[in-house]
Design an enzyme around this catalytic site. Structure first.
Site, mmCIF file in Angstrom:
data_model
loop_
_atom_site.group_PDB
_atom_site.id
_atom_site.type_symbol
_atom_site.label_atom_id
_atom_site.label_comp_id
_atom_site.label_asym_id
_atom_site.label_seq_id
_atom_site.Cartn_x
_atom_site.Cartn_y
_atom_site.Cartn_z
ATOM 1 N N HIS A 1 45.377 41.245 54.742
ATOM 2 C CA HIS A 1 46.534 41.174 53.838
ATOM 3 C C HIS A 1 46.067 41.074 52.387
ATOM 4 O O HIS A 1 46.540 41.819 51.516
ATOM 5 C CB HIS A 1 47.402 39.968 54.213
ATOM 6 C CG HIS A 1 48.566 39.744 53.306
ATOM 7 N ND1 HIS A 1 49.862 40.069 53.650
ATOM 8 C CD2 HIS A 1 48.648 39.218 52.063
ATOM 9 C CE1 HIS A 1 50.675 39.760 52.658
ATOM 10 N NE2 HIS A 1 49.955 39.234 51.683
ATOM 11 N N GLU A 2 45.145 40.139 52.122
ATOM 12 C CA GLU A 2 44.710 39.957 50.737
ATOM 13 C C GLU A 2 43.938 41.170 50.234
ATOM 14 O O GLU A 2 44.105 41.579 49.081
ATOM 15 C CB GLU A 2 43.849 38.691 50.624
ATOM 16 C CG GLU A 2 44.516 37.413 51.105
ATOM 17 C CD GLU A 2 45.915 37.200 50.543
ATOM 18 O OE1 GLU A 2 46.142 37.533 49.358
ATOM 19 O OE2 GLU A 2 46.780 36.709 51.286
ATOM 20 N N GLU B 1 45.330 36.969 46.373
ATOM 21 C CA GLU B 1 44.683 38.278 46.286
ATOM 22 C C GLU B 1 44.070 38.577 44.925
ATOM 23 O O GLU B 1 43.862 39.739 44.573
ATOM 24 C CB GLU B 1 45.698 39.371 46.607
ATOM 25 C CG GLU B 1 46.818 39.555 45.559
ATOM 26 C CD GLU B 1 48.084 38.768 45.845
ATOM 27 O OE1 GLU B 1 49.144 39.121 45.308
ATOM 28 O OE2 GLU B 1 47.999 37.792 46.612
ATOM 29 N N ASN B 2 43.725 37.575 44.122
ATOM 30 C CA ASN B 2 43.198 37.805 42.779
ATOM 31 C C ASN B 2 42.213 38.981 42.750
ATOM 32 O O ASN B 2 41.322 39.081 43.597
ATOM 33 C CB ASN B 2 42.466 36.553 42.282
ATOM 34 C CG ASN B 2 43.249 35.291 42.554
ATOM 35 O OD1 ASN B 2 44.321 35.076 42.034
ATOM 36 N ND2 ASN B 2 42.684 34.441 43.408
ATOM 37 N N GLU C 1 54.603 41.972 48.744
ATOM 38 C CA GLU C 1 54.239 41.130 49.883
ATOM 39 C C GLU C 1 54.598 41.776 51.230
ATOM 40 O O GLU C 1 53.800 41.785 52.156
ATOM 41 C CB GLU C 1 54.901 39.752 49.749
ATOM 42 C CG GLU C 1 54.396 38.934 48.573
ATOM 43 C CD GLU C 1 52.906 38.654 48.639
ATOM 44 O OE1 GLU C 1 52.301 38.762 49.740
ATOM 45 O OE2 GLU C 1 52.322 38.337 47.583
#
Length: 1003
Positions: A420-421, A387-388, A443
């Site tokens: 999600h990301e 997920e940067n 998470e």
């Protein structure tokens, strides 16, 4: 158990641990190392000598290791003289880790890490404890980094603004695999004697006393020879990064921990011809031409973030773009970068991303905060995605999909992973975690929202049964294994090891239960809690306490979150047992509901949890005699009475409101009634699962008492017709949807059966399950064929629920018919050659492969020739072979040597090895060959990718160890002993040590 017996077992465990050559933590304390016979206690003078020795070990540079070993051995210390460093470190470990001296513990950890990097021997794995957490001694609020990429090396210049949070006179930065050229402090170049560069650190002495100072480090790294897939590494002709959890230190020197947040500006200097796209976090600030003809590009991310969220990607990609307008009117450019030739597969990712952004605004008031959001697909990536901030990097199988390369399930997975990301932008990025012990805070919280997004996009009827199956098949066994842990982790050997089913799958269910509770107390309460949490703690690294304090503030007098907190601290799967007694005279149904949660390792009773629990009552004709209502189970026992003019059939926990094991003594006819009449999709699926489990248990009993049944069934006779009425009804129902029919026909997995029967003889369970499937197929053959005609494969493929339902039903029917109808095999054969979409194509191939029919070799060969050069689709071919019911070790070895198989590609390794592990009847072969094969692969993969070896192979491979029949357990134990070696990852060695010692404790 008496104290004498406990002590005798502890002695036995110690003796056994010594025979294994290990030192490890057991329930009552630390076991002595066999090399030292006893652990040491030490006085203050001893402690001084120990600190001196540890400091020498921790600060040793690569070129002086032999001299350091010699110097330490000459110290006047009974611990370090006359024995190897490995023996000495193992000897003092228990006392140091059990002390309250956090400075000494920190020093010991550094010394062991440096020893293991420089020595040919490895010390025993060191456990990291939450209780030893300390705030960082320094913060780094700002980082300016220049990444200079040449043909064979990458030079990195990192300029750090350092802010004091202590009076420390030295600064220790994390850094791995660097060649350091120069170090500057406040603009002044430091002489070499003022710092040391070890394999894992840059240690600076006599730093300024200023509250804020600057540090600049110039170094070189080699991503072109990095097979770990951590830090910066080469992927084909591209360069990419993966920094969570400790990969940033492989790129630049920093305090590589999640509670140190930095605003980052990244300058990339590279050949634009070789790397047309040079990407990093944040927004693009400028691009200019350098004197040597290369290009300089600058990215800036103004939002402070931990180092694990840094990202950098360079390569020649195909780029697709789109736009999204936030509800406040901000225009966001969306970009996806993929391998050239895969542009069509990338289009769906942009659709899914826009839907995720829409969902997060509608339901959670979250808007995106930068002007650009980039996604990149990589074929070599350990996890699903990362997920940067502003630059999300994906395993390309979780980003790229179209009708010619992906199944219905792939479309759903891609959408959920992208969501999600993206959702991490707030739960993980803007508000991050203080330490890795709190990993579930980002998470699990994020994954709960991603699952709800998937339900919104595809329907809960599709997704809810699948997510609950995942919980039961993977997390429930993990919870009861040596790898189990509470959601707030108390200790670990390596932070990577807690990225597991407990953190993600149980975690998201606990957050769902929290949402259910808060929303029951206050309408839309969870949204209010989340908004308060994000606004109050934006830009901070926090713990569960901050989220729960926000919940308490919103709840006020309407509830108290303190009891719910136990979900995060207590380990174990709660069991809820419900009983009903019906009083015919008073027309009252009296329910007694008891909850319990024993600790899976100690067996100790734990405190009751707060469990959202719904009840609905059906009458004999399926009509509702009491509508659904929800109560909160708070005590170990709850009693309630409900008026009902007839003996009802109860339905509990609609939608599965909390991750518990629910037990109620249903009769088969009660379960059939729920299946036929409930409007709750999950409850219907659950009742069908319980019906099938009960029916299978009865079949098992009959096969044991009547030796003729198996032979009669083999001759084509339906011998259990009385147990199959529900399936006949399902197939002929005019009210059930195609998906509902497919779900009722879903036979519980082998692991679900093992848990239900407490019998882990997987080959025997496989034979029982196949017997039952065959009986259904013979009894319902005509109805199956009629449904195939009624629901032909949809034309003009679309990844939409209406079509997915039909394909789900057709594939479910084929799974039955291939066992009893040769014409079905021909139909599958035709479907393969005539398929217009990959879902039908792959389904026909996989089913035909599992049938064992010789014609499957033709399909196998054709599939291979078509896709051997496509790494993503090639996974389907591999996993189908590894999942064959007759798969052997020889088959696996041959697959490793076919053209197209990449022995370092995580997806290929998972598709082969993990698929075989999931093929439970073959993996648990009576001779133990499956165990030895998997251990061989773990040791082989650990040489270049220890994370993959442990998380994706070791954990699932041995999760059932303690439950296996004695013979299989002995064979697995023999294989496990081979992992008690320096070549295995530290977290693997620690896990195996605990497994084998616990086995001896129980014996």
């Amino acid at each position: 158990m008496s104290l004498i017996k406990i002590l005798s077992k502890t002695r036995l465990a110690k003796h056994y641990a010594q025979s294994l050559g290990c030192c490890m933590l057991i329930h009552s304390g630390f076991v002595a190392s066999p090399e030292t016979s006893a652990t040491f206690s030490f006085s203050d003078s001893h402690k001084h000598h120990i600190e001196e020795c540890l400091q020498m070990i921790a600060c040793a540079e690569e070129g002086e290791w032999k001299e350091t070993v010699k110097r330490v051995s000459l110290q006047k210390s009974e611990i370090f003289s006359g024995r190897s460093l490995r023996e000495s470190l193992n000897a003092i470990k228990p006392q140091i880790l059990h002390s309250d001296d956090l400075g000494l513990i920190r020093l010991f950890n550094r010394a062991v890490r440096n020893h293991d990097a420089l020595s040919s021997e490895k010390a025993e794995p060191v456990i990291c404890y939450y209780k030893h957490y300390e705030p960082p001694p320094f913060y780094i609020p700002d980082i300016h980094m220049t990444i200079d990429v040449s043909e064979n090396t990458v030079k990195v210049k990192s300029q750090l603004t350092v802010k004091r949070n202590s009076k420390e006179n030295s600064l220790i930065l994390d850094g791995r695999g660097h060649t350091v050229f120069s170090v500057e402090m406040n603009g002044q170049k430091l002489p070499k004697q003022q710092y040391r560069v070890t394999p894992n650190e840059l240690v600076l002495f006599d730093i300024p006393e200023d509250d804020v100072f600057t540090l600049s480090v110039e170094s070189a790294i080699n991503p072109f020879d990095n097979a770990s897939l951590e830090g910066m590494y080469q992927c084909g002709e591209w360069l990419t990064t993966q920094c969570e959890s400790e990969g940033a230190r492989r790129i630049f020197f920093t305090l590589d921990r999640p509670d140190v947040l930095s605003s980052m500006t990244t300058t990339i200097i590279a050949d634009k011809g070789r790397y047309p796209f040079r990407l990093s976090n944040g927004d693009l600030m400028s691009e200019s031409l350098c004197e040597d003809g290369r290009t300089m590009i600058v990215w800036k991310d103004p939002f402070p973030k931990p180092s694990y969220l840094f990202a950098c990607v360079l390569g020649d990609f195909a780029m697709l773009t789109d736009h999204f307008t936030t509800r406040s009117g901000k225009e966001v450019e969306l970009q996806v970068y993929v391998e050239k030739g895969k542009e069509e597969r990338a289009k769906y990712s942009l659709f899914a991303l826009k839907k995720a952004m829409e969902f997060d605004e509608i339901f959670y008031d979250r808007e995106y905060d930068l002007s650009c959001l980039k996604m990149v697909g990589m074929p070599n990536f350990n996890s699903g995605a990362m997920e940067n901030k502003g630059l999300m990097i994906f395993n390309d199988v979780r980003l790229l999909v179209d009708s010619t390369s992906g199944t219905d399930s792939d479309f759903r997975d891609v959408a959920q992973v992208i969501a999600h990301e993206y959702f991490h932008n707030w739960s993980g990025n803007r508000v991050t975690i203080r330490n890795w012990f709190e990993i579930a805070l980002k998470e699990a919280f994020t994954d709960m929202r991603a699952v709800l997004f998937s339900e919104w996009l595809f329907g809960a009827e599709f997704t809810r049964p699948k997510t609950v199956s995942t919980l039961r098949d993977f997390q429930f066994p993990e919870e009861n294994s040596e790898n189990g842990h509470p959601l707030i982790v108390s200790n670990y050997v390596d932070a990577h090891s807690i990225y597991d089913s407990t953190t993600y799958v149980k975690g998201r269910e606990v957050f769902r239960a929290l949402k259910n509770y808060i929303d029951a107390m206050i309408p839309d309460g969870f949204r209010k809690v989340q908004n308060l949490y994000f606004s109050r703690f934006d830009g901070q690294a926090v713990t569960f306490r901050e989220l729960l304090s926000s919940a308490n503030e919103i709840l006020g007098d309407n509830g108290n979150i303190s009891q719910f907190e136990r979900w995060f601290y207590q380990q174990g799967t709660p069991i809820v047992k419900a009983e009903m007694k019906y009083d015919e005279e008073k027309k009252i149904a009296r329910f007694i509901i008891r909850q319990s949660c024993k600790h899976p390792r100690t067996g100790k009773d734990q405190q009751p949890l707060l469990i959202p629990f719904s009840i609905e009552l059906l009458g004999g004709d399926g009509a509702i005699v009491h509508p659904q209502f929800t109560l909160m189970l708070e005590e170990k026992e709850t009693i309630l009475e409900i008026l009902s003019d007839q003996k009802p059939t109860p339905i509990f926990m609609h939608g599965y409101s909390a991750p518990v094991i629910l037990k109620y003594d249903y009769a088969l006819e009660d379960l059939a009634s729920i299946v036929k009449h409930t409007n709750d999709a999950f409850s219907r699926w659950e009742a069908a699962q319980q019906y099938t489990i009960s029916a299978l248990n009865e079949v098992r009993r009959r096969l044991e008492t009547d030796a003729t049944l198996a032979d009669r069934a083999a001759n084509g006779e339906v011998v259990i017709e009385d147990l199959l009425h529900l399936y006949a009804f399902t197939l002929q129902s005019e009210t059930l949807s195609p998906l509902a029919k497919a779900q009722i026909l879903e036979i519980p997995s082998l692991r679900a059966l093992a848990q239900a029967f407490n019998d882990y003889d997987f080959p025997a369970l496989y034979r029982l399950r196949q017997f039952f499937i065959s009986q259904i197929a013979m009894a319902c053959k005509t109805s199956f064929k009629a449904l195939l005609e009624e629901y032909p494969s949809p034309k003009n493929y679309k990844p939409e629920p209406a079509q997915m339902q039909v394909r789900e039903l057709r594939n479910a029917i084929f799974r039955f018919l291939i066992l009893v109808d040769e014409n079905c095999l021909q139909e599958l054969y035709d479907q393969y050659w005539e398929a217009t979409n990959f879902n039908d194509y792959a389904a026909a191939y996989a089913l035909y492969t599992r049938s064992g029919d010789e014609s499957g070799n033709e399909l196998r060969g054709d599939f291979y020739q078509r896709w051997k050069h496509d790494k993503a689709v090639f996974n389907v071919w591999l996993s189908a072979q590894a999942y064959k019911p007759d798969c052997t070790i020889d088959d696996l070895r041959k697959l490793e040597n076919v053209q197209g198989f990449d022995g370092k590609n995580p997806n290929h390794l998972r598709s082969l090895i993990r698929a075989f592990i999931g093929n439970l009847a073959c993996y648990h072969q009576p001779d133990g060959a499956g165990y030895n094969y998997v251990v061989d692969k773990i040791l082989e993969i650990a040489k270049f990718n220890p994370l993959l070896a442990h998380n994706y192979i070791t954990i699932p491979a041995f999760v059932d160890f303690e439950k296996l029949p004695e013979k299989q357990q002995t064979l697995m134990a023999k294989a496990l002993k081979r992992l008690q070696c320096d070549e295995a990852p530290p977290q693997t060695r620690a896990l195996v040590d605990m497994m084998l010692v616990d086995k001896m404790l129980k014996e």
